[in-house]
Design a protein around this motif. Sequence first.
Motif, PDB file in Angstrom:
ATOM      1  N   LEU A  10      53.899  37.106  10.978  1.00  0.00           N
ATOM      2  CA  LEU A  10      55.229  37.623  10.625  1.00  0.00           C
ATOM      3  C   LEU A  10      55.405  39.086  11.008  1.00  0.00           C
ATOM      4  O   LEU A  10      56.523  39.586  11.065  1.00  0.00           O
ATOM      5  N   ARG A  11      54.273  39.760  11.273  1.00  0.00           N
ATOM      6  CA  ARG A  11      54.367  41.193  11.605  1.00  0.00           C
ATOM      7  C   ARG A  11      55.230  41.445  12.828  1.00  0.00           C
ATOM      8  O   ARG A  11      55.925  42.442  12.926  1.00  0.00           O
ATOM      9  N   THR A  12      55.129  40.531  13.802  1.00  0.00           N
ATOM     10  CA  THR A  12      55.846  40.748  15.061  1.00  0.00           C
ATOM     11  C   THR A  12      57.113  39.900  15.162  1.00  0.00           C
ATOM     12  O   THR A  12      57.756  39.863  16.197  1.00  0.00           O
ATOM     13  N   LEU A  13      57.449  39.213  14.066  1.00  0.00           N
ATOM     14  CA  LEU A  13      58.637  38.360  14.106  1.00  0.00           C
ATOM     15  C   LEU A  13      59.894  39.235  14.198  1.00  0.00           C
ATOM     16  O   LEU A  13      60.023  40.209  13.468  1.00  0.00           O
ATOM     17  N   PRO A  14      60.811  38.915  15.111  1.00  0.00           N
ATOM     18  CA  PRO A  14      62.059  39.702  15.184  1.00  0.00           C
ATOM     19  C   PRO A  14      62.789  39.699  13.837  1.00  0.00           C
ATOM     20  O   PRO A  14      62.735  38.715  13.096  1.00  0.00           O
ATOM     21  N   ASP A  15      63.489  40.801  13.535  1.00  0.00           N
ATOM     22  CA  ASP A  15      64.190  40.928  12.253  1.00  0.00           C
ATOM     23  C   ASP A  15      65.115  39.748  11.981  1.00  0.00           C
ATOM     24  O   ASP A  15      65.194  39.242  10.865  1.00  0.00           O
ATOM     25  N   ARG A  16      65.810  39.346  13.022  1.00  0.00           N
ATOM     26  CA  ARG A  16      66.792  38.276  12.832  1.00  0.00           C
ATOM     27  C   ARG A  16      66.108  36.986  12.373  1.00  0.00           C
ATOM     28  O   ARG A  16      66.638  36.255  11.538  1.00  0.00           O
ATOM     29  N   GLU A  17      64.902  36.747  12.906  1.00  0.00           N
ATOM     30  CA  GLU A  17      64.188  35.534  12.519  1.00  0.00           C
ATOM     31  C   GLU A  17      63.598  35.646  11.117  1.00  0.00           C
ATOM     32  O   GLU A  17      63.488  34.652  10.400  1.00  0.00           O
ATOM     33  N   ARG A  57      61.214  44.668   4.389  1.00  0.00           N
ATOM     34  CA  ARG A  57      60.271  45.581   5.046  1.00  0.00           C
ATOM     35  C   ARG A  57      58.879  44.949   5.154  1.00  0.00           C
ATOM     36  O   ARG A  57      57.895  45.614   5.408  1.00  0.00           O
ATOM     37  N   ARG A  58      58.813  43.659   4.960  1.00  0.00           N
ATOM     38  CA  ARG A  58      57.626  42.841   5.222  1.00  0.00           C
ATOM     39  C   ARG A  58      56.409  43.237   4.393  1.00  0.00           C
ATOM     40  O   ARG A  58      55.278  43.265   4.893  1.00  0.00           O
ATOM     41  N   ASP A  59      56.647  43.549   3.157  1.00  0.00           N
ATOM     42  CA  ASP A  59      55.520  43.799   2.267  1.00  0.00           C
ATOM     43  C   ASP A  59      54.665  42.530   2.188  1.00  0.00           C
ATOM     44  O   ASP A  59      55.161  41.463   1.810  1.00  0.00           O
ATOM     45  N   PRO A  60      53.375  42.625   2.562  1.00  0.00           N
ATOM     46  CA  PRO A  60      52.556  41.413   2.649  1.00  0.00           C
ATOM     47  C   PRO A  60      52.486  40.622   1.348  1.00  0.00           C
ATOM     48  O   PRO A  60      52.599  39.398   1.359  1.00  0.00           O
ATOM     49  N   ALA A  61      52.324  41.305   0.223  1.00  0.00           N
ATOM     50  CA  ALA A  61      52.201  40.580  -1.049  1.00  0.00           C
ATOM     51  C   ALA A  61      53.496  39.841  -1.381  1.00  0.00           C
ATOM     52  O   ALA A  61      53.479  38.699  -1.863  1.00  0.00           O
ATOM     53  N   SER A  81      48.099  12.613   2.123  1.00  0.00           N
ATOM     54  CA  SER A  81      48.077  13.961   1.544  1.00  0.00           C
ATOM     55  C   SER A  81      47.467  14.955   2.526  1.00  0.00           C
ATOM     56  O   SER A  81      46.616  14.590   3.327  1.00  0.00           O
ATOM     57  N   TYR A  82      47.924  16.203   2.441  1.00  0.00           N
ATOM     58  CA  TYR A  82      47.334  17.212   3.321  1.00  0.00           C
ATOM     59  C   TYR A  82      47.470  18.600   2.718  1.00  0.00           C
ATOM     60  O   TYR A  82      48.343  18.850   1.886  1.00  0.00           O
ATOM     61  N   PRO A  83      46.597  19.504   3.140  1.00  0.00           N
ATOM     62  CA  PRO A  83      46.646  20.860   2.618  1.00  0.00           C
ATOM     63  C   PRO A  83      47.547  21.781   3.449  1.00  0.00           C
ATOM     64  O   PRO A  83      47.731  21.575   4.643  1.00  0.00           O
ATOM     65  N   ILE A  84      48.093  22.769   2.757  1.00  0.00           N
ATOM     66  CA  ILE A  84      48.769  23.897   3.404  1.00  0.00           C
ATOM     67  C   ILE A  84      47.893  25.109   3.122  1.00  0.00           C
ATOM     68  O   ILE A  84      47.709  25.461   1.951  1.00  0.00           O
ATOM     69  N   LEU A  85      47.340  25.702   4.162  1.00  0.00           N
ATOM     70  CA  LEU A  85      46.531  26.907   3.979  1.00  0.00           C
ATOM     71  C   LEU A  85      47.406  28.117   4.299  1.00  0.00           C
ATOM     72  O   LEU A  85      48.045  28.160   5.355  1.00  0.00           O
ATOM     73  N   ILE A  86      47.448  29.063   3.390  1.00  0.00           N
ATOM     74  CA  ILE A  86      48.279  30.251   3.581  1.00  0.00           C
ATOM     75  C   ILE A  86      47.399  31.480   3.425  1.00  0.00           C
ATOM     76  O   ILE A  86      46.690  31.613   2.418  1.00  0.00           O
ATOM     77  N   GLY A  87      47.440  32.375   4.389  1.00  0.00           N
ATOM     78  CA  GLY A  87      46.641  33.580   4.262  1.00  0.00           C
ATOM     79  C   GLY A  87      46.756  34.489   5.471  1.00  0.00           C
ATOM     80  O   GLY A  87      47.440  34.172   6.442  1.00  0.00           O
ATOM     81  N   SER A  88      46.062  35.601   5.383  1.00  0.00           N
ATOM     82  CA  SER A  88      46.046  36.586   6.465  1.00  0.00           C
ATOM     83  C   SER A  88      44.795  36.360   7.318  1.00  0.00           C
ATOM     84  O   SER A  88      43.740  36.009   6.792  1.00  0.00           O
ATOM     85  N   GLY A  89      44.936  36.514   8.620  1.00  0.00           N
ATOM     86  CA  GLY A  89      43.762  36.439   9.499  1.00  0.00           C
ATOM     87  C   GLY A  89      43.212  35.038   9.708  1.00  0.00           C
ATOM     88  O   GLY A  89      42.044  34.866  10.057  1.00  0.00           O
ATOM     89  N   LEU A  90      44.027  34.009   9.504  1.00  0.00           N
ATOM     90  CA  LEU A  90      43.519  32.641   9.659  1.00  0.00           C
ATOM     91  C   LEU A  90      43.431  32.217  11.124  1.00  0.00           C
ATOM     92  O   LEU A  90      42.510  31.504  11.522  1.00  0.00           O
ATOM     93  N   LEU A  91      44.383  32.663  11.931  1.00  0.00           N
ATOM     94  CA  LEU A  91      44.372  32.297  13.350  1.00  0.00           C
ATOM     95  C   LEU A  91      43.193  32.980  14.025  1.00  0.00           C
ATOM     96  O   LEU A  91      43.110  34.214  14.043  1.00  0.00           O
TER      97      LEU A  91
END
Lengths: 359, 359
Positions: free
Chosen positions: B168-175, B207-211, B12-22
Motif C-alpha cells: 500500500l506504500r506505493t499505491l496511488p492516492d486515488r486507489e 496518510r497511510r498509518d500502518p497500524a 476453508s482457507y486462511p487470509i494472512l495479513i502482515g508487513s513484509g510477507l511478499l
Amino acid sequence: MISLTVELGERSYPILIGSGLLGRAGLLDAYLSSRDVLVVTNDTLAPTYLEPLRAMLGDARVEQVVLPDGEAHKTMDTLQRVLDRLVELRFGRDCTVITLGGGVVGDLGGFAAAIYQRGVAFIQVPTTLLAQVDSSVGGKTGVNHPGGKNLVGAFHQPRLVLTDTDTLRTLPDRELSAGLAEVVKYGLIQDEAFFVWLEHQADNLLRRDPASLHHAIRRSCEVKAEVVAADERESGQRALLNLGHTFAHAIERCAGYGEWHHGEAVAAGMCMAARFSARLGWLRDDDVRRIASLLERLQLPVAPPDLDPREFLAAMSLDKKVLAGEIRLVLLKAIGDAVVTSDFPDHLLLDELRAAFMA
Amino acid sequence: MISLTVELGERSYPILIGSGLLGRAGLLDAYLSSRDVLVVTNDTLAPTYLEPLRAMLGDARVEQVVLPDGEAHKTMDTLQRVLDRLVELRFGRDCTVITLGGGVVGDLGGFAAAIYQRGVAFIQVPTTLLAQVDSSVGGKTGVNHPGGKNLVGAFHQPRLVLTDTDTLRTLPDRELSAGLAEVVKYGLIQDEAFFVWLEHQADNLLRRDPASLHHAIRRSCEVKAEVVAADERESGQRALLNLGHTFAHAIERCAGYGEWHHGEAVAAGMCMAARFSARLGWLRDDDVRRIASLLERLQLPVAPPDLDPREFLAAMSLDKKVLAGEIRLVLLKAIGDAVVTSDFPDHLLLDELRAAFMA
C-alpha cells in the motif's frame, strides 16, 4: 416413466426416463425458478423437438439459441453467442437454461449456465443415446480448446435430466452405436453382469428394441449416478468413467475434432486400454477379445486410425487426466473391474502404441 | 502477521495479513499442489512485485502472464489469453494460478483458474487496498461483458489470500481512497462501532498509518469472511455486501468502464442508497450527512456524474441483483444495519434518481 436420483446433498436432482415425456405439460414446472427460459439447441433438432418442448412450458417466456450442429462448434466463440443472448435478453440470476440436444449442446449450454451471472439453473433434455447415458448426468460442462477437448469448463449440476427415449427412434445409426460405446463402458468398469447382458442384447439394442434400450439407459444412469454421488469433482473414483477416454481424446485430437464421433473414439480407446491392460499382464487375452467382439457387433471401431505413435503420445499427455506430467490411465483388472493408475513403464505404453499403429 | 480463516468446510482457507510477507520463502509451499505455477499480473505491478513473488516459490516451475493494467481489460478476450497460456504450458489439473494485483487481475485470473480443466487451485496476492479488503476474499471471480459488469464468472474459492500491507506504500492516492470506500461499506452494513472508528481514523488512514491500515484491513476481512461463510453463493445475507453496488455498476456502465474507479462508484452509490433510504423514511438525514461527510474526508465522490435518470435506471436493471425484472437494493435502516429489499415503489426510485441528477 422411471425416476432415478443423483444424490449430491442440496444439489441432488432426478433423472426422468421414459417414453412420450417431451411435450407432457407440467413436467418441468417445478424446476423453473422464474418464467425466463432460454432453450439452447441445434439446427438439426430444433425443427423436430423445439415445439414439443415449448408446449411443456405453458406461459413461461421461452427464448432460444439455435446453434450449428456438430462438435466443431463446441468452442469459446459459440459459448460467447449463448452468453450474449442471455445478456441481450436481460435475463436475471433466476432464469433457467434448457439444453435440448446431444453432448455438444448439453456441455456448451450447461457451461453457459455455469458462468452466466456466476451460475444459473439448467435442465438437460438429452436427445442422443450418448447424452442420455453419459454427458447429461454428472454436471461436467465445458467447451473444447484448440489444444485439447473440454479443457475449459465447470462442474455445474443440472436441476433435472429429462430423457425421452422416443428421441432415439430417429437417431442416425452411427450415433446410436456411439452411445452404446458408453453403455459398454459401464459394464466394463464395474458391472460384469451388465456386460454379459449387453452381449446377449447387442442385436436388440441395434434394432432399437424399446425395452432393451430403456434398460440400457437406466442401468447406465444408475452406475453413473452412483459414481458421481461418491466423487462429484473427480478426485478419485469418478475418474473410472474415463475408461478409454485418454486414448479417445488423442484420437479425436489427431484425427481432427468432428471426424471421429466421440463414442467411436471411446470404443477404440477402450480396446486400446484393454490391450494395454493385457500387455501389463492384468487382463486375460480372452477378455480383450470379448470386449472387441461386443463393440464390433455394436458397429463400433476397435482400433485407432493410422497415426504416428509419438504424436499420439504427445496428444495423450495433453489430456486432463495427466498429473504433474505423468499419464494416468484407466485400465482393466477384469471385465467389471477398472482401476486408475500411472503404475506402468512409459516404454511399455509406447510399445503398445507402436503395435496399435502397425496393425 | 495475523491469520483469519474463511470458514467454508473443505473449501476453508486462511487470509494472512502482515508487513513484509511478499518475498518470505516457504510461505506458499503448503498451498501448491504441484511445481507448476502460473502467475497472472499486470504490467504496472510486474516490475516491482514479480521478483519477490518468484523468490518465494523456490524450485517451482513459475511461468507468468502479464496483462495490460486496467478495468477495460477485464474481458473474455483477456481471459482467453490466460487460458491459452495454461494450455500452451500443458499445465495439468494440479497446477496453481497465483493472481498478483488488484481486483481486475484477481477476478480474471481467478476465473481462469475456475474454468481451466474445470477448476484448478489459485492463490490471491492482492496489492491494492480494494482487493485486500474485498475482491480477494470470498471466491467471486469473473469478467465484464459489454452488457454489464461481472456478468460472466464463477464462485471459486482461493486456497490462500496473502496480503502484504507494504504494497500500500506505493499505491496511488486515488486507489487508496477507492479501497477505503469498501472499508466504509463494512461499517455501514453491520458494524456501527467500526464506522465510528473510521470517522476518528480518517486522517490516519489517508496518510497511510500502518497500524490504522492494518486494523482497517483486518476488520474488513473479518466482516467479509463472516458474511461469506454464512452465505457463500449469495442466496441471502451475502447480498448485503453489495451496498451501493447496483448504483455503482450503473455509474461505471454509463460513464464507460474505467472512467470511474470501482471504489469511487461504490462511494457515490452508497450515498445514493443512503439518500434513497432516507427518502423512504428508513434512515435519518443526519446519518446520510455523516456517511457523505466521512466519504468526502476520504477523498471520495458522494454523487454520481451527470446522467439521464431513465438511462441510469435501465443500467441499474441490468445488474445481477435484479430478479425477475424487479430491482433489489441494499438499503440502510441505520448505520450498521443494512437490508436487501425490493419493497419500495419504482416511482420513488425514479424520483430519487431525478433528484440526484439535478443536483
